[in-house]
Design an enzyme around this catalytic site. Structure first.
Site, PDB file in Angstrom:
ATOM      1  N   ASP A  34       7.214   1.262  -3.831  1.00  0.00           N
ATOM      2  CA  ASP A  34       5.878   1.253  -3.441  1.00  0.00           C
ATOM      3  C   ASP A  34       5.723   2.053  -1.956  1.00  0.00           C
ATOM      4  O   ASP A  34       6.763   2.254  -1.291  1.00  0.00           O
ATOM      5  CB  ASP A  34       5.568  -0.270  -3.013  1.00  0.00           C
ATOM      6  CG  ASP A  34       5.607  -1.215  -4.296  1.00  0.00           C
ATOM      7  OD1 ASP A  34       5.860  -0.637  -5.570  1.00  0.00           O
ATOM      8  OD2 ASP A  34       5.043  -2.386  -4.221  1.00  0.00           O
ATOM      9  N   HIS A  89      -1.658   1.454  -5.754  1.00  0.00           N
ATOM     10  CA  HIS A  89      -1.322   0.337  -4.754  1.00  0.00           C
ATOM     11  C   HIS A  89      -2.227   0.278  -3.688  1.00  0.00           C
ATOM     12  O   HIS A  89      -2.014  -0.153  -2.716  1.00  0.00           O
ATOM     13  CB  HIS A  89       0.128   0.705  -4.047  1.00  0.00           C
ATOM     14  CG  HIS A  89       0.786  -0.310  -3.563  1.00  0.00           C
ATOM     15  ND1 HIS A  89       0.887  -1.649  -4.186  1.00  0.00           N
ATOM     16  CD2 HIS A  89       1.571  -0.479  -2.366  1.00  0.00           C
ATOM     17  CE1 HIS A  89       1.590  -2.575  -3.382  1.00  0.00           C
ATOM     18  NE2 HIS A  89       1.995  -1.756  -2.338  1.00  0.00           N
ATOM     19  N   HIS A 132      -3.317  -0.155   1.724  1.00  0.00           N
ATOM     20  CA  HIS A 132      -2.536  -1.392   1.773  1.00  0.00           C
ATOM     21  C   HIS A 132      -2.856  -2.623   2.129  1.00  0.00           C
ATOM     22  O   HIS A 132      -2.240  -3.250   3.164  1.00  0.00           O
ATOM     23  CB  HIS A 132      -1.120  -0.866   2.376  1.00  0.00           C
ATOM     24  CG  HIS A 132       0.018  -1.880   1.795  1.00  0.00           C
ATOM     25  ND1 HIS A 132       0.454  -3.072   2.215  1.00  0.00           N
ATOM     26  CD2 HIS A 132       0.905  -1.476   0.879  1.00  0.00           C
ATOM     27  CE1 HIS A 132       1.480  -3.500   1.655  1.00  0.00           C
ATOM     28  NE2 HIS A 132       1.810  -2.561   0.815  1.00  0.00           N
ATOM     29  N   HIS A 147      10.881   0.378  -1.731  1.00  0.00           N
ATOM     30  CA  HIS A 147       9.785   1.088  -1.172  1.00  0.00           C
ATOM     31  C   HIS A 147      10.502   2.555  -0.899  1.00  0.00           C
ATOM     32  O   HIS A 147      11.611   2.725  -0.450  1.00  0.00           O
ATOM     33  CB  HIS A 147       9.300   0.369   0.246  1.00  0.00           C
ATOM     34  CG  HIS A 147       9.116  -0.925  -0.205  1.00  0.00           C
ATOM     35  ND1 HIS A 147       9.494  -1.898  -0.380  1.00  0.00           N
ATOM     36  CD2 HIS A 147       7.467  -1.232  -0.161  1.00  0.00           C
ATOM     37  CE1 HIS A 147       9.040  -3.214  -0.526  1.00  0.00           C
ATOM     38  NE2 HIS A 147       7.722  -2.710  -0.422  1.00  0.00           N
TER      39      HIS A 147
END
Length: 269
Positions: free
Chosen positions: A89, A140, A144, A234
């Protein structure tokens, strides 16, 4: 990502459901862990010059599948054998994403990258590499944010802008979506489906964003390994050098243990 956000993510993922795809392609809640889906290469782009059947000939075309509106994100993949899905991510980040891609390429493994639009816009070449090497790129959001605190209009903007950037660099619009911090709400599910995306959460959180040490990340992956598991790591959002090193350690061990790292397959499309 803050410690509070991590708690929110873990809580949201823990409350999410586990689904299987039945023979009628409708989601069915699973009572026990199931194996992951078989690997699938990226679909070829249709040629603009492909010959079409003459009018009145050939089977009728099926209507395009419509993405279902779910009430919980998918947590694991279905299929046969010891299969797992690796996801990364917050990127792409030119400091860490190339190292992850190099390791995946070395072991001929495909993964999923849930990218943020503001990062992807500045690193289009990495999206192109992901496409060339057979990885899946998911949405995503752009910046964020915590979606549960945004208006429906703002959520749509966060999603759609990111899908536009992904299409530009990757070559096609994303079919998967992951909410930042694992914080989902009805608007996120509905808008994601309208944009043609399935919501995917995770089964194993490496907590690599806390920089717990390479050994701790490796240990969490190996202890959580099981058929159908989706692993969260990540490749941006902070110092991700531990995440890069950890992948180089646990990936060959998983493969040596008989696991097949695969990609999810949307049967209804």
């Amino acid at each position: 990502m803050t410690a509070g956000a991590g708690v929110a993510a873990a809580g949201a993922a823990g409350a999410a459901g586990v689904f299987l795809w039945g023979e009628d392609d409708k989601p069915v809640r699973a009572a026990a862990p199931a194996a992951g889906a078989p690997a699938r290469s990226l679909p070829l782009k249709p040629s603009a010059y492909r010959l079409q059947p003459l009018t009145g000939y050939g089977p009728p075309r099926a209507a395009p599948g419509r993405t279902p509106v779910r009430h919980e994100p998918l947590l694991r993949m279905t299929g046969r054998g010891r299969t797992m899905v690796l996801t990364f991510d917050d990127g792409p980040d030119p400091r860490y994403t190339p190292g992850i891609l190099d390791t995946l390429a070395h072991y001929d493994v495909r993964a999923m990258f849930f990218v943020c639009g503001e990062m992807a816009a500045d690193n289009q070449e990495l999206l192109g590499r992901m496409a060339d090497e057979g990885h899946i790129v998911g949405n995503h959001t752009w910046s964020h944010p915590l979606l549960t605190r945004l208006t429906r209009r703002r959520i749509r903007s966060e999603m759609s802008r990111t899908s536009d950037v992904i299409e530009e660099g990757y070559g096609e619009r994303p079919r998967w979506f992951r909410a930042p911090y694992g914080a989902w709400n009805r608007d996120a599910f509905q808008l994601g489906a309208e944009l043609g995306m399935e919501p995917l959460a995770w089964t194993v959180d490496t907590l690599d964003w806390t920089t717990p040490g390479t050994g701790s990340i490796v240990d969490r992956v190996e202890k959580g390994a099981a058929p159908g598991v989706v692993v969260l790591s990540h490749d941006a959002g902070g110092d991700r050098s531990q995440s890069v090193r950890a992948l180089g350690e646990y990936l060959p061990r998983l493969l040596d243990s008989g696991y097949h790292i695969t990609l999810p397959h949307r049967r209804y499309t």
